[in-house]
Design a protein around this motif. Structure first.
Motif, PDB file in Angstrom:
ATOM      1  N   ALA A 327       0.826  -1.210   0.000  1.00 15.09           N
ATOM      2  CA  ALA A 327       0.000   0.000   0.000  1.00 15.09           C
ATOM      3  C   ALA A 327       0.858   1.255   0.000  1.00 15.09           C
ATOM      4  O   ALA A 327       0.507   2.262  -0.635  1.00 15.09           O
ATOM      5  CB  ALA A 327      -0.937  -0.008   1.206  1.00 15.09           C
ATOM      6  N   ASN A 328       1.982   1.227   0.687  1.00 15.30           N
ATOM      7  CA  ASN A 328       2.865   2.392   0.685  1.00 15.30           C
ATOM      8  C   ASN A 328       3.512   2.602  -0.677  1.00 15.30           C
ATOM      9  O   ASN A 328       3.697   3.743  -1.113  1.00 15.30           O
ATOM     10  CB  ASN A 328       3.938   2.240   1.768  1.00 15.30           C
ATOM     11  CG  ASN A 328       3.483   2.722   3.121  1.00 15.30           C
ATOM     12  OD1 ASN A 328       3.704   3.868   3.508  1.00 15.30           O
ATOM     13  ND2 ASN A 328       2.812   1.842   3.860  1.00 15.30           N
ATOM     14  N   LEU A 368     -17.184   1.411   0.255  1.00 14.51           N
ATOM     15  CA  LEU A 368     -15.978   0.623  -0.002  1.00 14.51           C
ATOM     16  C   LEU A 368     -15.948  -0.633   0.866  1.00 14.51           C
ATOM     17  O   LEU A 368     -15.354  -1.645   0.470  1.00 14.51           O
ATOM     18  CB  LEU A 368     -14.727   1.472   0.249  1.00 14.51           C
ATOM     19  CG  LEU A 368     -14.438   2.584  -0.760  1.00 14.51           C
ATOM     20  CD1 LEU A 368     -13.239   3.411  -0.311  1.00 14.51           C
ATOM     21  CD2 LEU A 368     -14.180   2.003  -2.146  1.00 14.51           C
ATOM     22  N   GLY A 369     -16.593  -0.566   2.038  1.00 16.41           N
ATOM     23  CA  GLY A 369     -16.621  -1.718   2.920  1.00 16.41           C
ATOM     24  C   GLY A 369     -17.338  -2.915   2.319  1.00 16.41           C
ATOM     25  O   GLY A 369     -17.129  -4.048   2.765  1.00 16.41           O
ATOM     26  N   ILE A 375      -8.343  -3.383   6.028  1.00 14.64           N
ATOM     27  CA  ILE A 375      -6.911  -3.079   5.965  1.00 14.64           C
ATOM     28  C   ILE A 375      -6.602  -2.218   4.748  1.00 14.64           C
ATOM     29  O   ILE A 375      -5.895  -1.195   4.844  1.00 14.64           O
ATOM     30  CB  ILE A 375      -6.084  -4.379   5.913  1.00 14.64           C
ATOM     31  CG1 ILE A 375      -6.344  -5.234   7.157  1.00 14.64           C
ATOM     32  CG2 ILE A 375      -4.595  -4.059   5.814  1.00 14.64           C
ATOM     33  CD1 ILE A 375      -5.610  -6.544   7.160  1.00 14.64           C
ATOM     34  N   GLU A 376      -7.140  -2.619   3.574  1.00 17.04           N
ATOM     35  CA  GLU A 376      -6.882  -1.818   2.371  1.00 17.04           C
ATOM     36  C   GLU A 376      -7.488  -0.421   2.498  1.00 17.04           C
ATOM     37  O   GLU A 376      -6.857   0.571   2.093  1.00 17.04           O
ATOM     38  CB  GLU A 376      -7.469  -2.498   1.140  1.00 17.04           C
ATOM     39  CG  GLU A 376      -6.869  -3.849   0.812  1.00 17.04           C
ATOM     40  CD  GLU A 376      -7.677  -4.977   1.406  1.00 17.04           C
ATOM     41  OE1 GLU A 376      -8.761  -5.285   0.904  1.00 17.04           O
ATOM     42  OE2 GLU A 376      -7.203  -5.557   2.396  1.00 17.04           O
ATOM     43  N   LEU A 379      -5.264   1.661   4.849  1.00 16.19           N
ATOM     44  CA  LEU A 379      -3.938   1.989   4.346  1.00 16.19           C
ATOM     45  C   LEU A 379      -3.973   2.891   3.116  1.00 16.19           C
ATOM     46  O   LEU A 379      -3.041   3.669   2.894  1.00 16.19           O
ATOM     47  CB  LEU A 379      -3.179   0.699   4.009  1.00 16.19           C
ATOM     48  CG  LEU A 379      -2.834  -0.200   5.199  1.00 16.19           C
ATOM     49  CD1 LEU A 379      -2.145  -1.461   4.722  1.00 16.19           C
ATOM     50  CD2 LEU A 379      -1.955   0.540   6.194  1.00 16.19           C
ATOM     51  N   ILE A 380      -5.027   2.816   2.329  1.00 19.17           N
ATOM     52  CA  ILE A 380      -5.078   3.596   1.088  1.00 19.17           C
ATOM     53  C   ILE A 380      -5.866   4.884   1.264  1.00 19.17           C
ATOM     54  O   ILE A 380      -5.422   5.967   0.855  1.00 19.17           O
ATOM     55  CB  ILE A 380      -5.696   2.747  -0.047  1.00 19.17           C
ATOM     56  CG1 ILE A 380      -4.819   1.525  -0.335  1.00 19.17           C
ATOM     57  CG2 ILE A 380      -5.849   3.587  -1.316  1.00 19.17           C
ATOM     58  CD1 ILE A 380      -5.444   0.545  -1.314  1.00 19.17           C
ATOM     59  N   ILE A 381      -7.033   4.788   1.889  1.00 25.45           N
ATOM     60  CA  ILE A 381      -7.931   5.933   1.958  1.00 25.45           C
ATOM     61  C   ILE A 381      -7.546   6.911   3.067  1.00 25.45           C
ATOM     62  O   ILE A 381      -7.582   8.138   2.869  1.00 25.45           O
ATOM     63  CB  ILE A 381      -9.388   5.460   2.159  1.00 25.45           C
ATOM     64  CG1 ILE A 381      -9.800   4.543   1.001  1.00 25.45           C
ATOM     65  CG2 ILE A 381     -10.329   6.648   2.264  1.00 25.45           C
ATOM     66  CD1 ILE A 381      -9.734   5.212  -0.357  1.00 25.45           C
TER      67      ILE A 381
END
Length: 482
Positions: A327-328, A368-369, A375-376, A379-381
């Motif tokens: 994700a980073n 989005l859920g 986790i995504e 880490l992204i939003i």
């Protein structure tokens, strides 16, 4: 050239490519590509695309489409591994992550939950909806001492669902209660999701732990009130058993003795943080040690158990760390395309009222859920939303002791919203954890119908926290006033 001019009249190349990046990621997920591989693959594809096709023509098309924000350099990419491992693997806050996972898994092995189930079933079993109340109370206690959703849902399903079916409980209400109770661990501290949010938003983990306590307990209370009211309105859905044991002091004593060990563990972890005796990272170590000692005290500890718990901890922590790194990298490439600015301008430009902006972000997270794991989304939003929230003027009380109070409030709002992601199909993990241990005759349809009222209660809890921000900031201000 004509096509580029037409595109430039509608949106900048940055905006178009950011949309394509996110779209490609979603398509890969629907094709069954693992999340970490999808993140890395999309990042590599668009990094190479920018390097080969965009960078050489930047000056030629400068007047047509905005290329200034797209800048690629192999030397920058070469420094990325050291930056990732320096900020993630060596991050002292994230040390708490495997410790809390270990604590939860070891506590499940200790037999504490089984003892609570047996004693509370004797105490509440004679009431209409007594088994549901037992499951909810155990779910709240497990949430404050484990924080591992898969283990909690599976454990509650194995222990409670057969008893509920034998007592002729409605299948939807039985499965819905178990699934919802097991997901409380993602919100009530210590929570691995809050650990990750603390890292992504660069805010105090202690503030998040203290800030999430009241919302988590409010959500548990809403569940209990719903079960009581539902039992009155529709008693046939949760009937009392025909034969009941007389409740006296021996039963009450058994409940106290079964609840006391996990409560002491909670006091050890959260109490040490609240009193300022330990940081959350240090408290996670105390929790892991305390859970191990409980397993020893109950005669459940063995080298085999330690090996299995350690292996499961390694697998879970490694999975999360892999997504962290991926994700980073994805976020790094997204920033090269100006993705952070595109998202910020898009979200902030929709509404003038700052509270409507926050509500719109929560709505996006809720949607989005249905498609992504928490986790995504975290880490992204969350890093993309951080500048937006910091730029808003919100009446969130900080009591003079909390830094970034409105970021803490926003993080808890997102945490409550993300709890719904465990219950909403098609990727609600709690639903599939529960289905894996359901007895014959209980279908996914029963589970889907059962979680609907609890998702509505979660949204009600979200509204309460949204309307009363002090619920998330008062306790941290008291805990760290000195």
């Amino acid at each position: 050239m004509f096509i580029l001019e037409a595109i430039g009249q509608i949106l900048t190349l940055n905006e178009l490519l950011v949309a394509v990046i996110f779209g490609t990621f979603i398509v890969l997920l629907f094709r069954g590509v693992p999340v970490a591989m999808a993140l890395v693959g999309v990042a590599l594809i668009f990094y190479i695309f920018a390097l080969i096709f965009l960078d050489p023509f930047r000056s030629e098309f400068r007047d047509v489409i905005e290329f200034d924000r797209i800048g690629v350099d192999w030397r920058k990419l070469g420094t990325l591994p050291s930056r990732l491992f320096g900020s993630i693997v060596q991050n002292p806050v994230l040390v708490a992550l495997p410790m809390f996972i270990f604590m939860g898994l070891m506590l499940d092995q200790s037999g504490v939950a089984q003892r609570m189930m047996q004693s509370m079933q004797r105490l509440f079993g004679g009431l209409k909806g007594g088994l549901s109340l037992t499951v909810l109370l155990i779910g709240i206690i497990l949430a404050a001492s484990t924080g591992v959703i898969g283990a909690s849902v599976t454990l509650l399903g194995v222990m409670a669902l057969p008893a509920m079916m034998a007592q002729n409980y409605s299948k939807p209400i039985a499965t819905g209660t178990i699934a919802a109770s097991g997901t409380l661990g993602i919100l009530i501290p210590p929570s691995i999701m809050l650990v990750i949010m603390s890292d992504q938003l660069a805010i105090s983990l202690g503030d998040l732990f203290m800030g999430a306590l009241f919302p988590g307990l409010i959500l548990g209370a809403l569940y209990i009130v719903f079960i009581v009211i539902y039992g009155i309105i529709n008693p046939s859905a949760m009937p009392a058993p025909e034969r009941t044991e007389e409740v006296g002091w021996p039963v009450v004593k058994e409940v106290i003795l079964s609840v006391l060990p996990p409560m002491l563990l909670i006091l050890l972890v959260l109490g040490s943080i609240f009193a300022g005796l330990a940081t959350p990272t240090e408290a996670s170590g105390l929790g892991a040690l305390g859970a191990t000692l409980l397993a020893v005290a109950y005669g459940k500890f063995s080298w085999k158990v330690l090996r299995e718990v350690s292996r499961s901890t390694l697998n879970t922590a490694g999975y999360i760390l892999g997504i962290f790194l991926a994700a980073n990298f994805f976020a790094y490439v997204l920033r090269l395309y100006g993705g952070d600015e595109v998202v910020e301008h898009m979200v902030a430009g929709i509404f003038e009222n700052p509270y409507l902006i926050v509500a719109f972000i929560l709505f996006i997270v809720f949607l989005l859920g249905f498609l992504l794991d928490w986790i995504e989304i975290t880490l992204i939003i969350m890093p993309l939303m951080l500048p937006i929230i910091q730029g808003l003027t919100l009446a969130v009380p900080d009591y003079g002791t909390i830094q970034d109070a409105q970021v803490v409030w926003f993080a808890i709002l997102v945490a409550v919203t993300l709890q719904t992601s465990f219950l909403t199909p098609p990727v609600g993990f709690a639903l599939f954890y529960l289905k894996g241990v359901c007895p014959p005759g209980v279908t996914l349809g029963h589970i889907y119908r059962g979680i609907i009222p609890f998702v509505m209660l979660q949204l009600l809890g979200l509204f309460i926290v949204f309307e009363f921000p002090w619920l998330t900031t008062w306790l941290p201000s008291v805990a760290y006033a000195n």
